[in-house]
Design a protein around this motif. Structure first.
Motif, PDB file in Angstrom:
ATOM      1  N   GLU A  79     -10.189   2.735  -0.575  1.00  0.00           N
ATOM      2  CA  GLU A  79     -10.813   3.941  -0.005  1.00  0.00           C
ATOM      3  C   GLU A  79     -12.304   3.710   0.216  1.00  0.00           C
ATOM      4  OE1 GLU A  79     -10.096   6.968   0.946  1.00  0.00           O
ATOM      5  OE2 GLU A  79      -8.029   7.267   0.300  1.00  0.00           O
ATOM      6  N   THR A  91      -6.901   4.179   5.883  1.00  0.00           N
ATOM      7  CA  THR A  91      -6.455   5.290   5.029  1.00  0.00           C
ATOM      8  C   THR A  91      -6.159   6.555   5.836  1.00  0.00           C
ATOM      9  OG1 THR A  91      -8.773   5.892   4.613  1.00  0.00           O
ATOM     10  CG2 THR A  91      -7.728   4.446   3.007  1.00  0.00           C
ATOM     11  N   ARG A  98      -3.919  11.038   6.797  1.00  0.00           N
ATOM     12  CA  ARG A  98      -4.386  10.719   5.438  1.00  0.00           C
ATOM     13  C   ARG A  98      -3.323  11.048   4.397  1.00  0.00           C
ATOM     14  NH1 ARG A  98      -9.426   9.240   4.843  1.00  0.00           N
ATOM     15  NH2 ARG A  98      -9.539   9.869   2.679  1.00  0.00           N
TER      16      ARG A  98
END
Ligand code: GSH
Length: 213
Positions: A79, A91, A98
């Motif tokens: 991340e 991501t 997401r």
């Protein structure tokens, strides 16, 4: 080389979770923008007070930020890398993307990477007696079955989509790819009937982030 003001990755070469971070950095074309420090897991360097100060769970990888903060857990590190460096998202961008990437990444981790890891550490010699100080073989064998069910689940999923989270490559592909690499290492073979999973893996293995680290 001074590592001040630079991202530092503490890793152990050849281990599957650190490999996830190299693949994420490669996707972002950022391998040259960080420095790497080797942690000698086989000699228990990850179980020293210095290492526990960086990661109380005593696992690699760990990322040190330019501000001097330490981030562990491969998903959290990915991340951070995804947000820090330019390039295609690993991501997801929209709320829907997401959510789906995180869901699939967690499934790849739980059903494959962690299940294989638990089998390896509990039901085989693992990394040897100095590291495997507690083993529960029954639990390891149970997780072996879980891993095989995980292979079957991803085989079904990949029958209808090019990547684990859908139409785009993501961190979920990275986690599954190295979960399967760990399975090879643990001598847990993918049944030949799982043609979609095997074809996906062959396609992934030519992707530069996996083939050119
Ligand atoms: N959930 C952690 C798992 C990390 C992990 O288990 N790393 C392994 C290497 S692949 C490790 O440090 N093993 C040493 C040990 O368990 O003693 C992550 O996502 O980074």
């Amino acid at each position: 080389m001074s590592t001040e003001n630079q991202i530092v990755i503490f890793e152990t070469t050849g281990f599957p979770n650190p490999a996830r971070i190299r693949a994420a950095l490669a996707e972002k074309n950022a391998l040259q923008d960080v420095s790497f420090v080797e942690v000698d897991v086989m000699n228990l360097e990850h179980r020293t007070s210095a290492f526990y100060a960086m990661n109380p769970l005593g696992t690699v990888p760990v990322l040190k930020t330019p501000e001097g903060e330490f981030i562990s857990e491969s998903t959290a590190i990915t991340e951070y890398i995804d947000a820090y460096f330019e390039g295609a998202s690993l991501t997801g961008r929209s709320p829907l993307e997401r959510g789906i990437v995180h869901m699939m990444q967690r499934r790849a981790e739980s059903l494959v990477m962690d299940a294989v890891g638990t089998y390896f550490h509990h039901a085989t010699d693992g990394l040897g007696p100095s590291i495997e100080t507690y083993q529960c073989s029954e639990w390891g064998q149970h997780q072996k079955q879980r891993a095989v069910s995980g292979f079957e689940y991803f085989n079904r999923l990949l029958a209808n989509r090019p990547f684990v989270a859908g139409e785009q490559f993501s961190m979920a592909d990275i986690t599954l790819f190295y979960g399967l690499a760990f399975a090879d290492f643990a001598k847990l073979s993918i049944p030949p009937a799982l043609a979609h999973l095997i074809a996906w893996r062959e396609r992934m293995s030519t992707r530069p982030c996996f083939s050119q680290q």
